[in-house]
Design a protein around this motif. Structure first.
Motif, short mmCIF file in Angstrom:
data_model
loop_
_atom_site.label_atom_id
_atom_site.label_comp_id
_atom_site.label_asym_id
_atom_site.label_seq_id
_atom_site.Cartn_x
_atom_site.Cartn_y
_atom_site.Cartn_z
N THR A 1 0.82 -1.21 0.00
CA THR A 1 0.00 0.00 0.00
C THR A 1 0.85 1.26 0.00
O THR A 1 1.73 1.44 0.85
CB THR A 1 -0.93 0.02 1.24
OG1 THR A 1 -1.80 -1.12 1.17
CG2 THR A 1 -1.76 1.29 1.28
N LEU A 2 0.56 2.14 -0.95
CA LEU A 2 1.10 3.50 -0.97
C LEU A 2 -0.08 4.45 -0.88
O LEU A 2 -0.82 4.63 -1.85
CB LEU A 2 1.89 3.74 -2.26
CG LEU A 2 3.39 3.46 -2.22
CD1 LEU A 2 3.98 3.64 -3.62
CD2 LEU A 2 4.11 4.37 -1.23
N SER A 3 -0.28 5.04 0.28
CA SER A 3 -1.39 5.96 0.52
C SER A 3 -0.88 7.38 0.29
O SER A 3 -0.22 7.97 1.14
CB SER A 3 -1.90 5.80 1.96
OG SER A 3 -2.83 6.81 2.28
N MET A 4 -1.16 7.89 -0.89
CA MET A 4 -0.69 9.24 -1.23
C MET A 4 -1.55 9.81 -2.34
O MET A 4 -2.10 9.07 -3.16
CB MET A 4 0.79 9.22 -1.65
CG MET A 4 1.13 8.33 -2.84
SD MET A 4 2.92 8.27 -3.11
CE MET A 4 2.97 7.47 -4.74
N GLY A 5 -1.67 11.13 -2.33
CA GLY A 5 -2.50 11.80 -3.33
C GLY A 5 -3.82 12.25 -2.75
O GLY A 5 -4.52 11.48 -2.11
N MET A 6 -4.13 13.54 -2.97
CA MET A 6 -5.39 14.12 -2.52
C MET A 6 -6.04 14.84 -3.71
O MET A 6 -5.62 14.65 -4.85
CB MET A 6 -5.14 15.03 -1.33
CG MET A 6 -4.57 14.25 -0.12
SD MET A 6 -4.36 15.21 1.41
CE MET A 6 -2.93 16.21 1.00
N SER A 7 -7.04 15.64 -3.44
CA SER A 7 -7.81 16.23 -4.53
C SER A 7 -6.93 17.00 -5.51
O SER A 7 -7.15 16.95 -6.72
CB SER A 7 -8.90 17.15 -3.98
OG SER A 7 -9.87 16.42 -3.27
N ALA A 8 -5.92 17.72 -5.01
CA ALA A 8 -5.12 18.60 -5.87
C ALA A 8 -3.99 17.89 -6.59
O ALA A 8 -3.47 18.41 -7.58
CB ALA A 8 -4.56 19.75 -5.04
N ASP A 9 -3.56 16.72 -6.09
CA ASP A 9 -2.39 16.06 -6.69
C ASP A 9 -2.63 14.58 -6.97
O ASP A 9 -1.69 13.78 -7.03
CB ASP A 9 -1.15 16.25 -5.81
CG ASP A 9 -1.30 15.67 -4.40
OD1 ASP A 9 -2.39 15.12 -4.10
OD2 ASP A 9 -0.34 15.78 -3.62
#
Length: 232
Positions: free
Chosen positions: A198-206
């Motif tokens: 698991t790589l938990s990364m990234g939100m609405s803008a990226d």
């Protein structure tokens, strides 16, 4: 809630396009709908539209929401993604399926001790301060391997991978840099024998930058639920 349904579809389309650009199957990227500050009714509506996983940042708000949606408990995955203080670990250990924001060994040890025996292991991610910001929680890149191995050895936890909240950046190329650094750390830890997925990364803008660099979970709130009101 037609707007919410439309927003969910739009985010899934963004994920699919970014995955295609990366040469990945879109199904390898899981959407975590960040429902903090939004009412239980919005979570129920998102679930009715097909969303299963929800992220919360504040313990008391989350507990109230989980209890209000108790009839859907078997159908929802609850992820804690906010800063976690030592005195708040017990309710999180007892109620959540995932914790992304394990930023130090002490928090992992408390979650391990407080996870009820009748529940499956708690899925956790080590939070890494990938941009080295003084205001951000997380293990440094230098200490991440030592902390990760220690967490992986704890009972009643399952170390799934890494999480980061990179410093905001302007263009896509700039956004990709910290996400690439987290992926490279992830690959080093896997090479050291840790079974991470698991790589938990990234939100609405990226979101796009994160998917291009290998994110398996993207944490999206504003693009689904709209702007947040913190006045309350």
């Amino acid at each position: 809630m037609p707007d919410l349904i439309h927003n969910l579809e739009a985010v899934q389309e963004r994920i699919a396009k970014a995955a295609q650009a990366a040469g990945r199957d879109a199904s390898s990227v899981h959407l975590l709908a960040v429902s903090k500050t939004f009412p239980a009714e919005d979570v129920r509506a998102a679930h009715a539209a097909g969303q299963r996983a929800f992220g919360e940042n504040y313990v008391q708000e989350a507990i109230a929401k989980i209890e209000a949606l108790a009839d859907l408990r078997a159908a929802l995955d609850w992820h804690f993604i906010g800063p976690l203080q030592s005195n708040k670990t017990r309710p999180v250990a007892e109620r959540f399926d995932w914790v992304h924001s394990v930023d130090r060994l002490k928090i992992a040890q408390r979650l391990s001790e407080q996870r009820p025996e009748n529940l499956p292991p708690l899925n956790v991610c080590l939070q890494v301060n990938i941009s080295g910001e003084a205001s951000k929680s997380g293990a440094s890149i230098a200490e991440a391997a030592q902390v990760a191995h220690a967490i992986a050895a704890l009972p009643k936890l399952k170390l799934r991978g890494l999480m980061a909240i990179p410093e905001p950046a302007g263009g896509l190329d700039e956004q990709r840099v910290p996400h690439r650094q987290l992926r490279e750390l992830f690959e080093r830890l896997r090479g050291d024998g840790l079974e991470l997925d698991t790589l938990s990364m990234g939100m609405s803008a990226d979101l796009e930058a994160a998917v291009l660099e290998g994110a398996t979970i993207v944490r999206i709130g504003t693009a689904i639920f709209g702007a947040r009101d913190y006045s309350h």
